[in-house]
Motif scaffolding. Structure first.
Motif, short mmCIF file in Angstrom:
data_model
loop_
_atom_site.label_atom_id
_atom_site.label_comp_id
_atom_site.label_asym_id
_atom_site.label_seq_id
_atom_site.Cartn_x
_atom_site.Cartn_y
_atom_site.Cartn_z
N PRO A 56 -6.77 9.97 10.61
CA PRO A 56 -8.02 10.05 9.84
C PRO A 56 -8.00 11.20 8.83
N TRP A 79 -15.12 10.42 7.17
CA TRP A 79 -13.74 10.23 7.62
C TRP A 79 -13.20 8.89 7.13
N THR A 81 -10.19 6.30 7.53
CA THR A 81 -9.12 5.90 8.44
C THR A 81 -8.57 4.54 8.01
#
Length: 469
Positions: A56, A79, A81
């Motif tokens: 991430p 974040w 990811t």
């Protein structure tokens, strides 16, 4: 096509939430790692990856999801990811979508593409066949031959992601070209274009009429002898065919102002890098850069000190960076920092976009050049104006070359030229002295009409004169 699925979450994906996502294939699926643990992979019974999940990334720069994905994102910081499904395996695409769906359900946020969001249930994947090694050994590479590594990208903008950066590095180390294949409608980040290199590396675009063509040159391509290559014209005297869609262009009035400059700093403990680029950004936009990073999305708020610390830790190896601006004024720069015998060199390529009703701040260029020459050890700079998109993205259509607006020679380079060679040139316009009279830099104005490429003839005459040719 492969499937990239991205989870944009408000909270950090902790080990438990990542594990919950990886269980999207059931508890009997194997989990492995690559890239020194930076990539987690969900594997089949033979240990070959079905889905590869990048570590991430905390994004603290506004506008990156909108620029690269055309999608809204949670408020910064959030974040990012990425999960990449293995080529041509439908179950792998479902696994990647379920992985992202589980992360978003646990941590809040959203997933891209929207249609990837699906059920939280386990995806049946027993008996699924996966691409054999060595292609599966590198998560970003979909096809590997003895000539090229092929990466398939199904996203709005082909960006210099960590995935793609690894693929470039792996291909270079193996002595291979890198060929990027994308669907119609995709654009290319300038950060990718600037490092794509020459033959046999290419950006390949799918087209309904011509099949495949080079997104930067328009050459119609076919898969032959282990790579995409131009179709040979029936008559050797004729040029290779160019895709019709590549030539379908219209002048929208949009422009890009581009600067390429090089600075050479004395190597000492007080050196702080990035100041020259910040000077350019402030002079042309009124604000500093918004963010920077070692890949796209640019995830870190602008900080010359942090940038310098990173380059110092990596020395004597070079450092490559991408720098972006805010949404109100599109701008993107790539920076290459190297340690040489002359000192610490910064090579910067930066472009800013302007709409049809916006004025390019060309009047600010002489003062900007003087600031670089007197405060940031400028060696040389070329300024260009070109007909190109305001959003900086590179389309798979013909975009004419830029035309030179100005060339700047730093004070040290002026000093080393014999006699009055730097001041007395074959150009009609007299160069403008910048900085102290005893040690000036020189600013050479050029015509700069984006509809007239003859300015390159003046630039060539100037270069030949300065080199004594």
């Amino acid at each position: 096509m492969t499937k990239d699925v991205i989870a944009l979450t408000t909270r950090m994906p902790d080990p438990w939430s990542v594990l919950a996502g990886l269980l999207s294939g059931g508890p009997d699926k194997l989990v492995g790692t690559s890239g020194d643990g930076a990539v987690v992979q969900l594997c089949d019974a033979q240990g070959r990856p079905l889905v590869s999940v990048e570590a991430p990334l905390l994004v603290a720069v506004e506008g990156e999801a909108e620029r690269l994905l055309g999608a809204s994102a949670p408020p910064v910081p959030y974040w990012w990811t990425e999960a990449r499904a293995t080529t041509g395996v439908a179950e792998a695409e479902q696994l990647a979508g379920t992985f992202a769906t589980r992360l978003v359900s646990l941590l809040g946020g959203s997933a891209w593409p929207p249609d990837a969001v699906g059920s939280l249930a386990v995806v049946p994947s027993d008996g699924v066949s996966v691409a054999p090694a060595p292609a599966a050994a590198q998560p970003a590479v979909d096809v590997l031959t003895d000539k090229v590594a092929v990466v398939i990208q199904d996203r709005p903008v082909v960006a210099m992601t960590a995935w793609l950066s690894d693929a470039f590095r792996a291909a270079a180390e193996a002595g291979l070209g890198l060929q990027i294949v994308s669907p119609a409608g995709t654009t290319l980040s300038p950060a990718v274009r600037d490092v794509l290199g020459g033959w046999p590396s290419r950006w390949i675009v799918q087209d309904e009429r011509d099949g495949y063509y080079d997104g930067l040159t328009g050459a119609v391509l076919r898969w032959q002898d282990g790579m995409f290559a131009p179709v040979v014209a029936p008559d050797a005297a004729e040029d290779a065919p160019v895709a019709a869609v590549f030539r379908d262009v219209a002048d929208t009035g949009e422009r890009q102002l581009g600067l390429t400059f090089r600075m050479v700093h004395p190597a000492d403990d007080q050196l702080v890098l990035g100041g020259g680029l910040e000077t350019v950004w402030r002079a042309l936009t009124g604000n500093p850069p918004a963010g920077w990073g070692t890949a796209e999305p640019a995830n870190l708020p602008w900080s010359p000190r942090q940038l310098t610390d990173l380059a110092h830790r990596r020395a004597p190896e070079p450092t490559w960076l991408v720098v972006v601006g805010g949404p109100s004024r599109p701008g993107l720069a790539t920076v290459r920092i190297t340690r040489t015998e002359a000192g610490v060199e910064e090579h910067v390529t930066v472009a800013f976009g302007y709409g049809s009703g916006e004025e390019c701040p060309v009047d600010a260029l002489p003062a900007l050049a003087e600031a670089l020459a007197t405060r940031h050890h400028l060696q040389s700079m070329l300024v260009q104006l070109r007909k190109a998109r305001r959003d900086i993205a590179v389309p798979p259509r013909f975009e004419g070359p830029g035309v030179p607006l100005a060339f700047v020679l730093g004070a040290e380079e002026v000093r080393t030229l014999p006699g009055d060679r730097a001041r007395r040139t074959p150009l009609p316009a007299t160069p403008v002295a910048l900085g102290p009279k005893s040690r000036p830099a020189l600013y050479y104005p050029l015509p700069g009409d984006p509809s007239d490429l003859s300015g390159w003839l003046d630039f060539e005459r100037l270069m030949r004169h300065l080199k004594g040719a």
